[in-house]
Design a protein around this motif. Structure first.
Motif, PDB file in Angstrom:
ATOM      1  N   LYS A 123      36.327  40.305  36.784  1.00 55.51           N
ATOM      2  CA  LYS A 123      36.525  38.912  37.197  1.00 55.51           C
ATOM      3  C   LYS A 123      37.937  38.412  36.902  1.00 55.51           C
ATOM      4  O   LYS A 123      38.332  37.355  37.389  1.00 55.51           O
ATOM      5  CB  LYS A 123      35.494  38.010  36.522  1.00 55.51           C
ATOM      6  CG  LYS A 123      35.599  37.925  35.002  1.00 55.51           C
ATOM      7  CD  LYS A 123      34.465  37.108  34.422  1.00 55.51           C
ATOM      8  CE  LYS A 123      34.557  37.004  32.906  1.00 55.51           C
ATOM      9  NZ  LYS A 123      33.403  36.243  32.340  1.00 55.51           N
ATOM     10  N   CYS A 181      24.375  30.194  48.955  1.00 52.26           N
ATOM     11  CA  CYS A 181      25.178  29.289  48.139  1.00 52.26           C
ATOM     12  C   CYS A 181      24.870  29.458  46.653  1.00 52.26           C
ATOM     13  O   CYS A 181      25.772  29.413  45.806  1.00 52.26           O
ATOM     14  CB  CYS A 181      24.944  27.843  48.573  1.00 52.26           C
ATOM     15  SG  CYS A 181      26.084  26.662  47.809  1.00 52.26           S
ATOM     16  N   GLY A 198      27.400  30.518  43.782  1.00 55.17           N
ATOM     17  CA  GLY A 198      27.551  29.728  42.568  1.00 55.17           C
ATOM     18  C   GLY A 198      27.545  30.585  41.318  1.00 55.17           C
ATOM     19  O   GLY A 198      28.294  30.325  40.366  1.00 55.17           O
ATOM     20  N   LYS A 228      31.006  32.331  41.345  1.00 54.92           N
ATOM     21  CA  LYS A 228      32.080  31.390  41.029  1.00 54.92           C
ATOM     22  C   LYS A 228      31.981  30.909  39.582  1.00 54.92           C
ATOM     23  O   LYS A 228      33.008  30.649  38.935  1.00 54.92           O
ATOM     24  CB  LYS A 228      32.026  30.198  41.985  1.00 54.92           C
ATOM     25  CG  LYS A 228      33.179  29.214  41.836  1.00 54.92           C
ATOM     26  CD  LYS A 228      34.499  29.783  42.336  1.00 54.92           C
ATOM     27  CE  LYS A 228      34.597  29.694  43.845  1.00 54.92           C
ATOM     28  NZ  LYS A 228      35.955  30.084  44.324  1.00 54.92           N
ATOM     29  N   GLY A 261      35.407  31.214  37.758  1.00 59.56           N
ATOM     30  CA  GLY A 261      36.124  29.967  37.592  1.00 59.56           C
ATOM     31  C   GLY A 261      36.813  29.583  38.896  1.00 59.56           C
ATOM     32  O   GLY A 261      36.781  30.323  39.884  1.00 59.56           O
ATOM     33  N   ASN A 262      37.450  28.442  38.909  1.00 62.65           N
ATOM     34  CA  ASN A 262      38.024  27.901  40.141  1.00 62.65           C
ATOM     35  C   ASN A 262      39.466  28.315  40.393  1.00 62.65           C
ATOM     36  O   ASN A 262      40.039  27.972  41.421  1.00 62.65           O
ATOM     37  CB  ASN A 262      37.930  26.378  40.135  1.00 62.65           C
ATOM     38  CG  ASN A 262      36.492  25.895  40.238  1.00 62.65           C
ATOM     39  OD1 ASN A 262      35.692  26.470  40.964  1.00 62.65           O
ATOM     40  ND2 ASN A 262      36.169  24.846  39.490  1.00 62.65           N
ATOM     41  N   SER A 263      40.077  29.028  39.466  1.00 59.63           N
ATOM     42  CA  SER A 263      41.479  29.419  39.648  1.00 59.63           C
ATOM     43  C   SER A 263      41.692  30.898  39.348  1.00 59.63           C
ATOM     44  O   SER A 263      42.705  31.295  38.788  1.00 59.63           O
ATOM     45  CB  SER A 263      42.384  28.564  38.768  1.00 59.63           C
ATOM     46  OG  SER A 263      42.001  28.665  37.403  1.00 59.63           O
ATOM     47  N   SER A 264      40.725  31.716  39.744  1.00 62.82           N
ATOM     48  CA  SER A 264      40.778  33.149  39.431  1.00 62.82           C
ATOM     49  C   SER A 264      41.735  33.919  40.323  1.00 62.82           C
ATOM     50  O   SER A 264      42.167  35.019  39.971  1.00 62.82           O
ATOM     51  CB  SER A 264      39.380  33.756  39.573  1.00 62.82           C
ATOM     52  OG  SER A 264      38.972  33.737  40.931  1.00 62.82           O
ATOM     53  N   ASP A 272      30.333  24.374  47.914  1.00 61.65           N
ATOM     54  CA  ASP A 272      31.554  24.365  47.107  1.00 61.65           C
ATOM     55  C   ASP A 272      31.925  25.754  46.580  1.00 61.65           C
ATOM     56  O   ASP A 272      33.106  26.063  46.426  1.00 61.65           O
ATOM     57  CB  ASP A 272      31.405  23.409  45.926  1.00 61.65           C
ATOM     58  CG  ASP A 272      31.391  21.948  46.352  1.00 61.65           C
ATOM     59  OD1 ASP A 272      31.834  21.656  47.483  1.00 61.65           O
ATOM     60  OD2 ASP A 272      30.927  21.104  45.561  1.00 61.65           O
ATOM     61  N   ALA A 273      30.937  26.579  46.299  1.00 63.28           N
ATOM     62  CA  ALA A 273      31.212  27.867  45.661  1.00 63.28           C
ATOM     63  C   ALA A 273      31.713  28.927  46.638  1.00 63.28           C
ATOM     64  O   ALA A 273      32.246  29.955  46.212  1.00 63.28           O
ATOM     65  CB  ALA A 273      29.957  28.379  44.951  1.00 63.28           C
ATOM     66  N   ASP A 293      34.252  30.351  49.409  1.00 66.11           N
ATOM     67  CA  ASP A 293      35.615  30.186  49.889  1.00 66.11           C
ATOM     68  C   ASP A 293      35.782  30.654  51.332  1.00 66.11           C
ATOM     69  O   ASP A 293      36.564  30.068  52.088  1.00 66.11           O
ATOM     70  CB  ASP A 293      36.588  30.991  49.013  1.00 66.11           C
ATOM     71  CG  ASP A 293      36.531  30.589  47.564  1.00 66.11           C
ATOM     72  OD1 ASP A 293      36.639  29.381  47.274  1.00 66.11           O
ATOM     73  OD2 ASP A 293      36.368  31.480  46.702  1.00 66.11           O
ATOM     74  N   LYS A 324      37.192  25.469  54.661  1.00 63.60           N
ATOM     75  CA  LYS A 324      36.827  26.861  54.379  1.00 63.60           C
ATOM     76  C   LYS A 324      37.717  27.807  55.179  1.00 63.60           C
ATOM     77  O   LYS A 324      38.399  27.405  56.122  1.00 63.60           O
ATOM     78  CB  LYS A 324      35.361  27.120  54.741  1.00 63.60           C
ATOM     79  CG  LYS A 324      34.362  26.256  54.012  1.00 63.60           C
ATOM     80  CD  LYS A 324      34.390  26.492  52.515  1.00 63.60           C
ATOM     81  CE  LYS A 324      33.341  25.651  51.798  1.00 63.60           C
ATOM     82  NZ  LYS A 324      33.474  25.750  50.326  1.00 63.60           N
TER      83      LYS A 324
END
Length: 374
Positions: free
Chosen positions: A173, A205, A209, A212, A216-219, A243-244, A246, A275
């Motif tokens: 990850k 989804c 989730g 994600k 995390g949101n900035s991996s 949201d999860a 991309d 997206k």
């Protein structure tokens, strides 16, 4: 006089700012390939494959986490078990067979040296329908609706994401230099039909989730859907608002789905939703049957097949979409059932696919993936 001078200074400053501001350019697209059994390649075949992909300017290779015991598509396989060879492990470390993960440890380091990242598919509907551990326990439909199945499967995803690379000493990850993205399953739910997929969009989804939640949101690593059977089935409305997720993955083999005009409305939908889209699977059938149904038949002429490859790749490029071809082989293509493959060795269509992939790298992209590529 003062007003006139002020206007002149303002004009000069504006001109200076315009000249000195960075020029914003549209991103270029890219191409890649699939090889679902890549973890089973011997070193020589791995080198042949990666050198070939690099020669075509391909940037991403999609691989699956599953088991293989016999040769595939003429490729010699070094056998390996599935990650969960007997039962769903539900987080029990002693239950997992990490051989496939360790094989991919080596593969991703080699791929990185050729400028290629891996897109990792963490399970496949094909394995489920072939009665793998989840197929035995839950069957095809219950796997997607049983809460225990979802809990056990999420544990599989968490185990993969936290696998510590055997030479880099970091969990997957955190390996955004080597991994382009993760997706929970290849073509989830397709055996249950489009209406089932539409009614159970939350499964996708929820799994995203889980992924994600570990990344995390900035991996710097993307979360994708894994595609479906065709264009309309691949892009579901709830996935565009999840949201999860991309990237929504399109799988398309029907020639109508591969046209610029068919793809563009979905591009607009994804752009409006914030997206990305990618054509994750497409191919040109070797046989003279319908392109989306080619188990056998007479061989197309090389000129006809090469024309198909160039035409459809150009159509996808025209919609602004990056694409991954199904599949590039590190060996001669034996032309077995459902033959979309193109071999690097002695294949008259390989140079054509190279040409198409290089053209993709010059095409204007509707979605900017540059931060996720080497």
């Amino acid at each position: 006089m003062f007003a006139s001078r002020s206007k002149c200074i303002f004009t000069l400053c504006s001109a200076f700012l315009l000249l000195s501001a960075p020029i914003v350019q549209a991103a270029n697209s890219f191409a890649g390939s699939n090889l679902y059994y890549a973890a089973g390649l011997y070193d020589d075949d791995r080198t042949t494959l990666l050198q070939g992909l690099q020669s075509a300017g391909m940037k991403v290779l999609r691989v699956w986490i599953g088991g293989q015991s016999t040769s595939q598509k003429g490729t010699n396989i070094n056998p390996f078990n599935d990650l969960e060879p007997n039962t769903p492990c539900n987080g029990d470390a002693s239950c997992y067979d990490d051989t496939v993960l360790e094989r991919l440890d080596d593969f991703m380091v080699a791929a990185n040296s050729y400028g290629i990242k891996l897109l990792i598919t963490m399970h496949s509907y094909n394995a489920l329908s072939s009665n793998d551990a989840y197929g035995k326990w839950y069957g095809i439909s219950d796997f997607y609706t049983n809460t225990d199945a979802q809990t056990y499967f999420d544990a599989r995803l968490v185990h993969i994401l936290n696998h510590v690379h055997t030479s880099l000493n970091k969990p997957w990850k955190e390996l955004n230099d080597y991994i382009f993205g993760f997706e929970a399953e290849n073509e989830a739910m397709i055996g249950d039909g489009q209406s089932f997929i539409e009614d159970h969009q939350q499964w996708q989804c929820d799994r995203a989730g889980t992924i994600k939640g570990q990344l995390g949101n900035s991996s710097g690593i993307l979360v994708l859907t894994g595609g479906a059977s065709w264009l309309a089935e691949s892009v579901q409305p709830d996935w565009l608002t999840c949201d999860a997720l991309d990237v929504i993955s399109i799988h398309a083999y029907g020639t109508g789905d591969l046209s610029t005009s068919a793809l563009k409305p979905y591009v607009s939908q994804a752009q409006s939703a914030g997206k990305k889209l990618i054509v994750e699977e497409w191919g040109a059938c070797y046989f003279d049957t319908s392109n989306n149904d080619c188990p056998t038949g007479d061989a197309l002429s090389t000129d006809t097949r090469n024309g198909n490859i160039l035409n459809w790749a150009e159509q996808i490029d025209g919609a602004g979409l990056a694409w991954l071809y199904w599949q590039v082989l590190p060996n001669a293509d034996p032309h077995q059932s459902y033959d979309y493959e193109i071999g690097i060795v002695d294949d008259p269509s390989w140079s054509t696919l190279q040409q198409a992939a290089k053209a993709a790298a010059q095409a204007t992209a509707a979605f900017d993936f540059s931060a996720y590529l080497l």
